[in-house]
Design a protein around this motif. Structure first.
Motif, PDB file in Angstrom:
ATOM      1  N   ILE A 602       0.834  -1.208   0.000  1.00  0.00           N
ATOM      2  CA  ILE A 602       0.000   0.000   0.000  1.00  0.00           C
ATOM      3  C   ILE A 602       0.866   1.255   0.000  1.00  0.00           C
ATOM      4  CG2 ILE A 602      -1.611   1.354   1.394  1.00  0.00           C
ATOM      5  CD1 ILE A 602      -2.942  -1.285   2.207  1.00  0.00           C
ATOM      6  N   LEU A 603       1.943   1.267   0.769  1.00  0.00           N
ATOM      7  CA  LEU A 603       2.815   2.449   0.826  1.00  0.00           C
ATOM      8  C   LEU A 603       3.464   2.741  -0.518  1.00  0.00           C
ATOM      9  CD1 LEU A 603       4.578   2.110   4.315  1.00  0.00           C
ATOM     10  CD2 LEU A 603       2.843   3.774   3.629  1.00  0.00           C
ATOM     11  N   ILE A 604       3.990   1.678  -1.166  1.00  0.00           N
ATOM     12  CA  ILE A 604       4.648   1.883  -2.458  1.00  0.00           C
ATOM     13  C   ILE A 604       3.653   2.380  -3.498  1.00  0.00           C
ATOM     14  CG2 ILE A 604       5.807   0.721  -4.371  1.00  0.00           C
ATOM     15  CD1 ILE A 604       7.129  -1.124  -2.341  1.00  0.00           C
ATOM     16  N   VAL A 605       2.494   1.741  -3.564  1.00  0.00           N
ATOM     17  CA  VAL A 605       1.475   2.155  -4.527  1.00  0.00           C
ATOM     18  C   VAL A 605       0.977   3.565  -4.204  1.00  0.00           C
ATOM     19  CG1 VAL A 605      -0.846   1.665  -5.385  1.00  0.00           C
ATOM     20  CG2 VAL A 605       0.773  -0.211  -5.060  1.00  0.00           C
ATOM     21  N   LEU A 606       0.839   3.868  -2.923  1.00  0.00           N
ATOM     22  CA  LEU A 606       0.383   5.192  -2.505  1.00  0.00           C
ATOM     23  C   LEU A 606       1.339   6.278  -2.977  1.00  0.00           C
ATOM     24  CD1 LEU A 606      -1.667   6.851  -0.833  1.00  0.00           C
ATOM     25  CD2 LEU A 606      -0.204   6.477   1.156  1.00  0.00           C
ATOM     26  N   VAL A 607       2.633   6.038  -2.827  1.00  0.00           N
ATOM     27  CA  VAL A 607       3.632   7.026  -3.266  1.00  0.00           C
ATOM     28  C   VAL A 607       3.547   7.252  -4.768  1.00  0.00           C
ATOM     29  CG1 VAL A 607       6.108   7.442  -3.519  1.00  0.00           C
ATOM     30  CG2 VAL A 607       5.211   6.601  -1.345  1.00  0.00           C
ATOM     31  N   VAL A 608       3.436   6.160  -5.530  1.00  0.00           N
ATOM     32  CA  VAL A 608       3.327   6.281  -6.989  1.00  0.00           C
ATOM     33  C   VAL A 608       2.091   7.079  -7.368  1.00  0.00           C
ATOM     34  CG1 VAL A 608       3.033   5.004  -9.142  1.00  0.00           C
ATOM     35  CG2 VAL A 608       4.606   4.139  -7.409  1.00  0.00           C
ATOM     36  N   LEU A 609       0.968   6.783  -6.721  1.00  0.00           N
ATOM     37  CA  LEU A 609      -0.283   7.473  -7.046  1.00  0.00           C
ATOM     38  C   LEU A 609      -0.247   8.938  -6.626  1.00  0.00           C
ATOM     39  CD1 LEU A 609      -2.959   4.769  -6.120  1.00  0.00           C
ATOM     40  CD2 LEU A 609      -2.040   5.344  -8.365  1.00  0.00           C
ATOM     41  N   LEU A 610       0.417   9.240  -5.526  1.00  0.00           N
ATOM     42  CA  LEU A 610       0.534  10.635  -5.092  1.00  0.00           C
ATOM     43  C   LEU A 610       1.203  11.487  -6.164  1.00  0.00           C
ATOM     44  CD1 LEU A 610       1.513  10.315  -1.311  1.00  0.00           C
ATOM     45  CD2 LEU A 610      -0.555  11.388  -2.228  1.00  0.00           C
ATOM     46  N   PHE A 611       2.256  10.969  -6.761  1.00  0.00           N
ATOM     47  CA  PHE A 611       2.957  11.724  -7.790  1.00  0.00           C
ATOM     48  C   PHE A 611       2.211  11.690  -9.122  1.00  0.00           C
ATOM     49  CE2 PHE A 611       6.409  11.176  -4.757  1.00  0.00           C
ATOM     50  CZ  PHE A 611       7.022  12.417  -4.816  1.00  0.00           C
ATOM     51  N   THR A 612       1.389  10.661  -9.311  1.00  0.00           N
ATOM     52  CA  THR A 612       0.624  10.571 -10.556  1.00  0.00           C
ATOM     53  C   THR A 612      -0.518  11.578 -10.570  1.00  0.00           C
ATOM     54  OG1 THR A 612       1.128   8.209 -10.766  1.00  0.00           O
ATOM     55  CG2 THR A 612      -0.741   9.045 -12.036  1.00  0.00           C
ATOM     56  N   PHE A 613      -1.255  11.689  -9.450  1.00  0.00           N
ATOM     57  CA  PHE A 613      -2.446  12.535  -9.403  1.00  0.00           C
ATOM     58  C   PHE A 613      -2.250  13.834  -8.638  1.00  0.00           C
ATOM     59  CE2 PHE A 613      -4.158   8.259 -10.115  1.00  0.00           C
ATOM     60  CZ  PHE A 613      -4.993   8.498 -11.199  1.00  0.00           C
ATOM     61  N   THR A 614      -1.110  14.013  -7.992  1.00  0.00           N
ATOM     62  CA  THR A 614      -0.829  15.197  -7.174  1.00  0.00           C
ATOM     63  C   THR A 614      -2.004  15.524  -6.257  1.00  0.00           C
ATOM     64  OG1 THR A 614      -1.638  16.785  -8.812  1.00  0.00           O
ATOM     65  CG2 THR A 614       0.677  16.105  -8.977  1.00  0.00           C
TER      66      THR A 614
END
Length: 819
Positions: A602-614
């Motif tokens: 969840i943490l890794i995916v969360l970080v990726v999504l944070l930068f994807t959708f800002t």
């Protein structure tokens, strides 16, 4: 460096990289062909590990005990052979013939129900070589040839039967998967010629991945069997993205230029898409149970090679097949689905709260999912010949559950006391150790005998026995015994027998023929026993149990055995090793691995999504949907009561979160682009029409691949992964198609309010007079232009051409016009 300069540099680099790849395509073709040829040979070098116990954490008691046993003891090859539909007379004849074969150490069989029942005979065969020795398999083949024509079922850990069975099953699965992939690609394609481009791209990635597996040293049978299929399912959409990009660019650009521009845009897009998948797989590498890192590394390697194949090989294939793709265009076969968007808009106030309730219920129900840590209670949709043999054995004869107890070598009296206490428990059938193995006349191998007792036992003259004992003491430099009275000198029976054998071999002691034959037979039995039960630092005893291999009560009794052993060897290291303890250690590691893998994924995916959708809100919404699919997935076995192999949950939950979330990203990204341009209803309808082909390609292939694995293989661990992955992907598709749109319609405002500013590379600029423009732009320019251009102009062009070309797109692409 300004933001515009940074963007220009980045775009320029991607274009230069794409141009190099396209223009040097023949060189890359040659390199890939050489790599494929090498892989055809290196595939044969792959070493496959079939024993899951090898992947236990190094800190686990079972793993440490197994290492000590492998280092200090010899475990002879064994096999349980059942011959069905046989008379007792014929069964006894078989025993004699098997015993006569070279390499057979012993055959246990008698007329009792333990070995002859329901017209079936059970032979417990011990082979004269270590179970690691390939000669064991040769002996087993000789036994099979001897029993040829009879109804024979063999249960053994010898050989590579598991790998051979799985390899055969996977080939069939791959054939079915290939057919389904072709059907899906035909339905979703716009030209028939793009299908071989996609297939060649994937097959090359698959072969290169298999050809590089030898670099891992040794890989698990799980990774070896499912990696290729999962590689196809998880990475085929990368090739589809590049292909679709090319078709878009080719509408206005020639083949070569279209491929270059498409590749320059696709590299960052596909790389970003792959990050969630790689992130989910990377979480497996944090597991204590080392099958996680094994699968994580192999699957990540597979994804990276798939990316390399898409970025390096596929552009050249598009240039090669481009003209043919133009000629083989066909109507769109996959229909649009406006009804899904309309349904989402109508139910936007109903579905989200209902889903929230289901989500909470699924979270609690999935927590009660029954996990299995061994194969005993697991059922597979098909049986292989090994499983059939095991079932025949269980049906007709009592099954044994044996554990080995590894204790410090030394005092056999302590060992004997420990074994007597263990045998008082109802859970223990009997025990075997040097301290309780009877040699003859009631004496145990480890019993200490004085000269008189030994002379009576071996039928030797007392004076000769005394001389032998004096020689033994001298050989051990135990001179105090010689001086102090040899008649009271006690020596373990097995040590004295072996010493006498040495003296006979050296000609120091003469025996008659009968005594010598007895001594030779005793020596062979004692030596074999000591090889199996006595090491340099540790001794080994075998505990045969009356309880099943699996179950909480069995696992608790493993603690009891450990406590009893520690009582007799205080402050010393003792190890309980067996299938039950291996499963118990699996259970202990799972409780930790489950938490670690879930959090890290969840943490890794969360970080990726944070930068994807800002935005903070969007990642939370998407993760809730996919986590909901995971909870729903494992609520089903909790409701049906079907046990799930623990490893299946760890692997599938990581793949679901890492790969299935891509479907949600496609929908969310498209909707966020359209919601400010159109009404919410129009935006969600167009979003679902746009995302449907991508979800069909990636989702259906992953779901079908998982289902095929789950229902066409006989290996329980792989069955669990396949069934859970297939079921989980279908649930993810349903939630993404029929729940996520409603959540986006209601949650878009939350996403906007929780957004955070990232460097905005797109800015509106105006100017008058002399203005310098550098970079990628869109807008209107009125005035005289001086400089280099690489642009498409909708309107009138009136320029003096110094170098290059000006092409009217309304004309044939090859027709140029100087203005």
């Amino acid at each position: 460096m300004t933001k515009q300069e940074h963007q220009k540099k980045e775009e320029s680099f991607m274009l230069r990289l794409a141009t190099t790849i396209v223009d040097k395509r023949n060189l890359f073709f040659l390199i890939i062909i050489l790599g494929l040829i090498f892989s055809l040979f290196s595939i044969q070098w792959i070493q496959v590990e079939n024993d899951l116990a090898e992947y236990l954490p190094n800190t686990s008691s079972s793993r440490q005990g197994l290492d000590i046993m492998e280092e200090q003891f010899i475990t002879f090859g064994t096999a349980q052979i059942v011959v069905a539909n046989i008379s007792l007379e014929k069964a006894e004849e078989n025993k004699e013939k098997i015993e006569e074969l070279d390499g057979v150490q012993s055959v246990v069989f008698d007329s009792s129900k333990d070995y002859y029942n329901r017209a079936s005979a059970l032979y417990e065969v011990t082979i004269d070589y270590s179970e690691k020795d390939n000669k064991c398999v040769e002996v087993l083949i000789e036994i099979e040839n001897l029993l040829d024509g009879q109804d024979v079922y063999i249960t053994t850990a010898l050989g590579n039967s598991t790998s051979e069975i799985i390899d055969a099953e996977v080939k069939v699965i791959m054939a079915y998967a290939a057919i389904i992939v072709i059907v899906v690609l035909v339905l979703t394609s716009q030209t028939y010629a793009e299908i071989p481009v996609l297939l060649i791209t994937f097959v090359v990635a698959m072969v290169l991945n298999m050809g590089t597996n030898f670099l891992m040293g040794k890989i698990s049978f799980v990774s070896n069997s499912v990696t290729s299929i999962l590689q196809l399912a998880m990475s085929l959409d990368y090739a589809v993205i590049l292909c679709n990009r090319y078709k878009e660019e080719h509408e206005i650009l020639p083949v070569r230029e279209a491929v270059i521009v498409a590749l320059s845009k696709a590299i960052p897009e596909i790389s970003a898409s792959s990050m969630t998948t790689i992130g989910g797989l990377a979480a497996l590498m944090f597991m204590q149970f080392k099958i996680g890192p094994d699968m994580g590394i192999n699957l990540i390697k597979a994804i990276v090679l798939a990316l390399a194949s898409v970025f390096i090989l596929m552009p050249g294939l598009l240039v090669l097949f481009g003209p043919l793709m133009d000629k083989t265009k066909h109507k769109k076969l996959l229909p649009e689905i406006p009804f899904v968007g309309k349904f989402a808009y109508k139910t936007r106030f109903i579905i989200p709260p209902v889903f929230l309730i289901i989500l909470i219920v699924a979270m609690f129900v999935s927590g009660k999912c029954p996990y299995a840590y061994g194969y005993g209670n697991l059922k597979t949709p098909k049986l292989n010949y090994v499983q059939e043999a095991e079932n025949i054995l269980k049906k007709n004869f009592k099954s044994n559950n044996m554990v080995a107890l590894v204790v410090p070598r030394g005092d056999y009296k302590i060992e004997a006391k420990m074994l007597r206490e263990l045998e008082r428990y109802d859970e223990v059938d009997f025990t075997v150790g040097l301290s309780n193995v009877e040699a003859m006349d009631g004496y145990m191998l480890a019993d200490k005998l004085n000269p008189r007792e030994f002379s009576e036992l071996a039928d030797l003259d007392y004076e000769i026995a005394q001389m032998v004992y004096v020689a033994f003491a001298a050989d051990r430099e135990d001179y105090g015994k010689i001086v102090g009275g040899i008649e009271n000198y006690g020596v373990p029976l097995m040590d004295m027998f072996l010493f006498v054998c040495e003296q006979v071999d050296n000609g120091m002691v003469s025996l008659d023929k009968e005594q010598e034959d007895m001594l030779v037979e005793a020596r062979e039995q004692i030596q074999n026993g000591m090889l199996q039960l006595q090491g340099k630092e540790y001794g080994r005893v075998l505990v045969f149990l009356t309880i099943p291999v699996s179950g909480d009560s069995t696992y608790r009794f493993m603690d009891t055995i450990q406590e009893i052993a520690e009582k007799y060897y205080p402050g010393e290291k003792v190890y309980v090793v067996g299938n039950s303890t291996t499963e118990y250690d699996f259970q202990k590691s799972f409780s930790i691995d489950n938490t670690v893998v879930s959090i890290v994924t969840i943490l890794i995916v969360l970080v990726v999504l944070l930068f994807t959708f800002t935005s903070v809100g969007m990642p939370i919404l998407l993760i809730l949907v996919i986590q909901g699919s995971i909870w729903l997935n494992f609520s089903i076995p909790a409701i049906t009561g079907n046990e799930v192999f623990f490893m299946s949950y760890l692997v599938v939950s990581s793949i679901q979160m890492g790969a299935n979330i891509d479907y949600a990203i496609v929908i969310a990204s498209r909707y966020m682009e359209l919601k400010n341009e159109k009404s919410k209803k129009e935006a969600i309808i167009e979003t679902m029409n746009f995302a449907f082909p991508t979800i069909v390609i990636s989702g259906s292939i992953l779901a079908v691949s998982g289902t095929l694995i789950g229902f066409m293989t006989s290996e329980a661990a792989i069955v669990g992964i396949g069934q859970s992955l297939g079921r989980g992907t279908i649930i993810s598709i349903i939630l993404v198609m029929f729940v996520l749109p409603q959540i986006l319609l209601l949650g878009a405002d939350i996403v906007d309010k929780t957004s955070f500013k990232m460097p905005n590379v797109i800015q509106k600029k105006t100017g008058t007079g002399r203005v310098r423009v550098e970079g990628i732009v869109r807008g209107e320019v009125s005035g005289i232009v001086s400089g280099s251009m690489n642009a498409i102009v909708d309107g009138n062009v009136n320029v003096q051409l110094i170098t290059g070309t000006v092409v009217e797109e309304g004309l044939d692409k090859n027709e140029e016009k100087s203005v």
